[in-house]
Design a protein around this motif. Structure first.
Motif, mmCIF file in Angstrom:
data_model
loop_
_atom_site.group_PDB
_atom_site.id
_atom_site.type_symbol
_atom_site.label_atom_id
_atom_site.label_comp_id
_atom_site.label_asym_id
_atom_site.label_seq_id
_atom_site.Cartn_x
_atom_site.Cartn_y
_atom_site.Cartn_z
ATOM 1 N N GLN A 45 39.061 50.143 41.801
ATOM 2 C CA GLN A 45 38.065 49.319 41.124
ATOM 3 C C GLN A 45 36.711 49.397 41.810
ATOM 4 O OE1 GLN A 45 39.646 45.378 40.761
ATOM 5 N NE2 GLN A 45 41.262 45.993 39.393
ATOM 6 N N GLU A 82 35.267 46.668 43.604
ATOM 7 C CA GLU A 82 34.988 45.452 42.853
ATOM 8 C C GLU A 82 36.299 44.685 42.682
ATOM 9 O OE1 GLU A 82 33.257 47.282 39.492
ATOM 10 O OE2 GLU A 82 31.252 47.375 40.340
ATOM 11 N N ASN A 83 36.781 44.148 43.782
ATOM 12 C CA ASN A 83 38.016 43.387 43.748
ATOM 13 C C ASN A 83 37.729 41.942 44.140
ATOM 14 O OD1 ASN A 83 38.123 43.290 46.770
ATOM 15 N ND2 ASN A 83 38.477 45.480 46.515
ATOM 16 N N TYR A 84 38.741 41.105 44.036
ATOM 17 C CA TYR A 84 38.551 39.673 44.255
ATOM 18 C C TYR A 84 38.036 39.398 45.660
ATOM 19 C CZ TYR A 84 39.700 34.730 44.743
ATOM 20 O OH TYR A 84 39.632 33.383 44.982
ATOM 21 N N PHE A 107 32.438 37.779 38.762
ATOM 22 C CA PHE A 107 33.833 37.623 38.356
ATOM 23 C C PHE A 107 34.035 37.939 36.878
ATOM 24 C CE2 PHE A 107 33.475 35.136 42.251
ATOM 25 C CZ PHE A 107 34.510 35.704 42.968
ATOM 26 N N LEU A 151 34.760 41.494 37.248
ATOM 27 C CA LEU A 151 36.151 41.674 37.669
ATOM 28 C C LEU A 151 37.102 41.494 36.489
ATOM 29 C CD1 LEU A 151 38.124 42.128 40.035
ATOM 30 C CD2 LEU A 151 38.130 39.655 40.373
ATOM 31 N N TYR A 193 38.060 44.417 34.082
ATOM 32 C CA TYR A 193 39.071 45.403 34.457
ATOM 33 C C TYR A 193 40.449 45.060 33.886
ATOM 34 C CZ TYR A 193 36.143 47.751 37.953
ATOM 35 O OH TYR A 193 35.169 48.474 38.581
#
Length: 546
Positions: A22, A25-27, A85, A88, A91
């Protein structure tokens, strides 16, 4: 042949892996510590500016405290965090899914047929025990390809004598895929929502940069407003002292009989009037200081709110005032203003939305295929003698499964051709309207930027001319007061002219201070209008929204 089949299975499995990346671009990568905390940060940094019981601040210090502590700035920053978010969440269509099922059931039924293998009379009971475990992994790739890998194993045991294997284990490996060929096919159609969300994040950052620039201009204006209020109060104090000195001199002259009794009232009245102006100046300073305290966050703590402000920046304009060409300033504004960058991102998203809406008008043509392998294992019995021939189990079933000796495969081509697709047509029409509106909004924004630049430069030119004229007026007011004093001492001029000259000198001093403050604010306004207000104070929006 078997080796090729194994290689095909491995290729399908590993082709999924790149889709899980990603781009950082993760949590955890997007979540900031300040957002995760359930408490607001403390104001300890304000203590770094406390000196001698006062809050000592330069202009850059006030700006940094505003960006750190001002609630309005942090509320605006939350829009950037929300967009992170939202990105996020875009995705989600590519998120892999793992589904597992374990099922157990036992069934018993009375015998009714000799072929059930439970005896030759109707007194028999057919018992059947089924245990099934299934694991399915599914994922959609950025090309729109949906892949499902499933592994199924089942155990069946019965009291029927007509089973070669009892209990027997059956295993099935399924590989299925579905590939859209027209609508929602390939990378663009599937990654378009992700591209749009990433641009929305960039747009929110550009908008936040514009809001930060507005906040900096606001704190600059309020900082100089306090400096001006302090300067005006000092001018009024000195003017009151000068009037009081004149009054005391007149009072002594009156006592000596050198001044008519009625002339004392003029100087006494002037002292009272100037005292009123000083009182007003004191409270004007308090209001200006309270505004600045609120902007830098000092009003959030009673200790810091009670401290006097000691502003170290001086309004004096040294050297030659700046001169800025309108054409070059406008060129910089069109390149640097973050509002224009946000408008460009919006137009790019409109183009992407239009392409996506046109894609959804296409017929829905898809290709599906599957490949499977089967395996069987268990205790094998002879139906003729009922004797156990060989023992087996789940391992034997898997061995046969991955031997790929019992394959199955197929393909399906599906065409879904709607006679009307009004929802997609409406989506395309809305996207076209949105682009049309945003084009005019961008044009309107350019017009506003042009007006901001020209107004700020006119404000700067006015401040320069006013400052030069004010300095000249101050010099002449000082000379007039000295001349009036000389005339009064020679007895050729009444006290009125001295008091009037003192008033005009105080006004000239206040005008020069106002002109210097206006010049400082005008320089900041030009930087704000051209999109360069963050650079002089070394502010990076990326650092604020980390």
């Amino acid at each position: 042949m078997k080796l090729c089949r194994v290689a095909t299975c491995l290729f399908l499995v590993f082709s999924i892996l790149p889709a899980t990346a990603q781009d950082r671009e993760n949590y955890r990568g997007l979540l900031t510590q300040q957002v995760a905390s359930d408490k607001l940060p403390s104001l300890q940094r304000l203590r770094d500016y406390v000196a001698d019981g006062k809050l000592r601040l330069g202009l850059r210090d006030a700006i940094l405290l505003t960006l750190e502590n001002n609630s309005a700035v942090r509320v605006q920053e939350a829009q950037v965090e929300t967009s992170k978010f939202a990105l996020l969440g875009s995705y989600q269509p590519f998120d892999p899914k793992l589904e597992s099922v374990f099922d157990v059931n036992r069934v018993s039924s009375p015998g009714f047929n000799e072929l059930q293998g439970i005896g030759t009379s109707g007194n028999g009971t057919l018992n059947l025990l089924n245990q099934r475990a299934e694991v399915n992994y599914s994922q959609t790739l950025p090309t729109g390809t949906n892949i499902v890998i499933g592994l199924l194993s089942a155990k069946t045991s019965t009291n029927s004598s007509f089973y070669f294997f009892n209990p027997y284990f059956s295993s099935t490996l399924n590989l299925r895929f579905t590939q859209p060929l027209l609508r929602n096919a390939w990378r663009f159609a599937n990654r378009a929502p992700l591209v749009i969300a990433r641009r929305v994040l960039q747009q929110s950052r550009a908008s936040f940069e514009a809001q930060v620039s507005d906040a900096i201009l606001q704190v600059v204006t309020k900082y100089w407003a306090v400096v001006q209020a302090q300067g005006d109060l000092e001018v009024e104090r000195k003017s009151l002292e000068a009037a009081d000195i004149t009054y005391q001199s007149n009072k002594r002259a009156l006592e000596l009989g050198a001044l008519p009794p009625l002339d004392i009232y003029r100087s006494e009245s002037e002292v009272a009037s100037r005292r009123v102006l000083m009182i007003r100046g004191e409270y004007a300073l308090k209001r200006a200081e309270d505004e600045l305290r609120r902007t830098i966050g000092a009003d959030l703590d009673p200790y810091f709110h009670a401290l006097d402000l000691d502003l170290t920046e001086k309004p004096d304009v040294e050297g030659e005032p700046k001169s800025i060409d309108v054409a070059s300033a406008l060129g910089e504004a069109l390149k640097q203003r973050p509002e224009l960058l946000a408008a460009r991102y919006s137009l790019e998203n409109d183009d992407t939305s239009i392409r996506l809406a046109r894609n959804r008008l296409k017929p829905d043509l898809s290709l599906s295929g599957f490949y499977q392998s089967n395996g069987l294992g268990g205790n094998e019995f002879s139906l003729a003698t009922g004797q156990l021939i060989s023992k087996g189990g789940l391992g034997a079933s898997f061995h046969q499964l991955f031997g790929f000796g019992f394959p199955g495969y197929g393909a399906t081509l599906t065409l879904n051709l709607p006679i009307k697709n009004r929802a997609a047509e409406a989506e395309l029409g809305s996207a076209l309207v949105s682009r049309h509106r945003d084009m005019y909004s961008a044009q309107q924004l350019k017009e506003q930027v042009t007006l901001d630049v020209t107004n700020s430069i006119h404000q700067l030119e006015e401040a320069k001319l006013t400052l030069a004229a004010g300095r000249t007026a101050l010099d002449l007011a000082q000379k007039v007061l000295a001349a009036e004093h000389r005339k009064y001492e020679l007895g050729v001029q009444p006290i009125f002219f001295i008091l009037d000259a003192q008033t005009k000198l105080a006004q000239a001093q206040s005008d020069v201070l106002q002109a210097e403050i206006n010049y400082r604010i005008a320089v900041a306004a030009v930087d704000h209008a051209t999109g360069g207000l963050l650079q002089p104070y070394h502010v990076q929006v990326a650092e604020l929204s980390q």
